[in-house]
Enzyme design. Structure first.
Site, PDB file in Angstrom:
ATOM      1  N   LYS A  44      48.113  39.030  29.408  1.00  0.00           N
ATOM      2  CA  LYS A  44      49.307  38.869  30.235  1.00  0.00           C
ATOM      3  C   LYS A  44      50.494  39.626  29.648  1.00  0.00           C
ATOM      4  CE  LYS A  44      47.234  36.706  33.337  1.00  0.00           C
ATOM      5  NZ  LYS A  44      46.460  35.510  33.189  1.00  0.00           N
TER       6      LYS A  44
HETATM    7  C1  PLP Z   1      45.668  34.380  33.959  1.00  0.00           C
HETATM    8  C2  PLP Z   1      46.090  33.543  35.091  1.00  0.00           C
HETATM    9  C3  PLP Z   1      45.971  32.133  35.065  1.00  0.00           C
HETATM   10  C4  PLP Z   1      45.169  31.372  34.056  1.00  0.00           C
HETATM   11  O1  PLP Z   1      45.516  31.422  32.780  1.00  0.00           O
HETATM   12  P1  PLP Z   1      44.504  31.304  31.559  1.00  0.00           P
HETATM   13  O2  PLP Z   1      45.421  31.346  30.394  1.00  0.00           O
HETATM   14  O3  PLP Z   1      43.574  32.476  31.622  1.00  0.00           O
HETATM   15  O4  PLP Z   1      43.799  30.013  31.688  1.00  0.00           O
HETATM   16  C5  PLP Z   1      46.519  31.412  36.120  1.00  0.00           C
HETATM   17  N1  PLP Z   1      47.104  32.013  37.154  1.00  0.00           N
HETATM   18  C6  PLP Z   1      47.206  33.361  37.243  1.00  0.00           C
HETATM   19  C7  PLP Z   1      47.875  33.957  38.432  1.00  0.00           C
HETATM   20  C8  PLP Z   1      46.671  34.163  36.229  1.00  0.00           C
HETATM   21  O5  PLP Z   1      46.727  35.485  36.347  1.00  0.00           O
END
Ligand code: PLP
Length: 452
Positions: free
Chosen positions: A203
């Site tokens: 992210k």
């Molecule tokens: C990555 C993501 C998540 C989930 O997060 P994790 O840390 O991988 O569990 C939730 N919502 C969106 C839109 C994402 O891109």
């Protein structure tokens, strides 16, 4: 000979990265310095991996940075979203509304709460929940609307909040793609009732496997803790009905954040806004160079409105095949990859409502699909009005996600796009068209990708 690299011409992109995550590469992310390393080591040295002291410091930093009263660190974003839904009171028979084009964790854990997901359509330009089609989805069972600031684009919060208020429905902001972003001058995540997000390594705010939720609502906060953070679920809670239940996690989950992530997070957060500003400068320059090129449009917000694209997570562009005699986005991307634009691929997240999990799977042995196990009507049949969600794959593609502002490098990439669009006619003859599915259920590369 053709100019296009696909037919033997010289590739437009000659950039070779440093391959280092020290801030010198155009793409490597996150930037890791000695300070991050020391922070991680300090947790290891005292054996504090499963403690909560560093996490609480991170939460305090985060609250101050985002402008929220309460924050709760979690082991990942999925857990944060799960706890946020429980925090909002989502339970058996309830409905949550979520755009169909998002990563599954935005809404999927609603099923474990005995609730179901009603999918909303998106706007073809913002790629976020379309408020014009939202109200029709609200029923007496709707508990929450999950808004995703998709690929960094701030969703239309004024309209969405007005609809939510009118119907007394909670709003959960999934800020996994847009940490630190602004909507008309307001920090994303502070507009709805609660925000939840991923902070995993792919992210834009990338601190490890981790997530966080934040809210100004004490009941949501305490319910979220009660759900999956047993060691902080106390008899002193302000929410009276929770007090006698303290000690065990009501959800039966354990959401505790790893403190190496929390420690790295404290360091990352210090430099994050500055790094995002550089990303936005680079990405805006890329799109400025491509303004007016037929066939492509920027997926970006007008910053003069006080909104911005945060860290421009998983940058994408919009595609207008009609302006290129119907050239498929698949062929378009193939030509770009030949030019040296490795990162480009057709589509975005696949529409969740088309997956068998949301159509037929009986996950919990209810004798009927989980999606409708606790509803009195078949919410799956409402999905025939998701026109934009169904078609948008053929109108989107990933673009390079620049982390540094190096004009000459950005120009190389923009030139690749210009060249392909200018010579599109040569690509029409062998256009294979688009496959039935464009994009994937997720973007994250779990193994290092080698440069071809
Ligand atoms: C990555 C993501 C998540 C989930 O997060 P994790 O840390 O991988 O569990 C939730 N919502 C969106 C839109 C994402 O891109």
């Amino acid at each position: 000979m053709s100019e296009l690299a696909l037919f033997g011409g010289k590739p437009a992109v000659t950039y070779v990265g440093t391959g280092k995550n020290d801030g010198t590469d155009m793409f490597k992310w996150p930037v890791i310095t000695k300070e991050d390393e020391e922070a991680a080591l300090s947790v290891l040295r005292v054996g504090g991996m499963s403690g909560t002291n560093v996490t609480k410091e991170f939460e305090a930093d985060f609250c101050k940075w985002v402008g929220a009263k309460y924050a709760l660190g979690t082991c990942n974003g999925t857990a944060a979203l799960h706890a946020a839904m429980f925090g909002c009171g989502v339970g058996r028979g309830d409905e949550v509304i979520c755009p169909s084009r998002t990563y599954w964790a935005s809404c999927t854990s609603a099923l474990t709460l005995g609730a179901t997901v009603v999918f909303g359509d998106i706007d073809p330009n913002t790629l976020c929940l379309d408020p014009k089609k939202l109200e029709a989805k609200i029923t007496s069972k709707t508990k929450a609307i999950i808004v995703v600031h998709y690929l960094g684009y701030p969703a239309d919060m004024d309209e969405i909040m007005a609809i939510a208020k009118k119907h007394n429905v909670k709003v959960i902001e999934d800020v996994s793609h847009a940490q630190g972003g602004l909507y008309k001058g307001r920090k994303l995540g502070t507009i709805g009732d609660v925000a939840a997000m991923s902070l995993m390594a792919g992210k834009s705010l990338a601190i490890g496997e981790a997530g966080i939720l934040h809210t100004d609502d004490i009941e949501i906060y305490e319910r979220a803790i009660a759900f999956g953070t047993y060691e902080r679920f106390s008899k002193d809670f302000q929410t009276e009905y929770l007090r006698p239940l303290a000690g065990l996690p009501l959800g039966g989950y354990k959401h505790r954040m790893h403190q190496i992530s929390a420690a790295v997070g404290r360091v990352q957060l210090k430099y994050y806004d500055e790094r995002c500003a550089t990303i936005r400068k680079a990405m805006n320059y890329f799109w400025d160079l491509l303004e007016g090129v037929p066939g492509i449009r920027a997926h970006r917000v007008d910053e003069s409105t006080g909104s911005n694209m945060a860290g421009w997570y998983a940058a994408h562009g919009l595609y207008v095949p009609e302006e290129l005699e119907g050239l498929s986005v698949t062929r378009f991307c193939e030509a770009l990859r030949a030019e040296g634009v490795d990162a480009v691929s057709a589509g975005c997240n696949l529409p969740l409502h088309t997956h068998p999990l949301f159509q037929v799977a009986d996950v919990y042995n209810d004798g009927k699909p989980t999606r409708i196990a606790f509803t009195d009507k078949d919410v799956r049949e409402m999905d025939n009005d998701l026109d934009v969600c169904e078609d948008i794959g053929a109108r989107t593609y990933s673009i390079p996600w620049f982390k540094n502002y190096e004009p000459e490098v950005i120009e190389q990439y923009a030139n690749a796009f210009k060249k392909v669009c200018a010579n599109y006619k040569e690509l029409l003859a062998d256009d294979p068209g688009n496959p039935a599915q464009l994009g994937g259920w997720h973007f994250f590369q779990h193994t290092a990708k080698k440069k071809a």
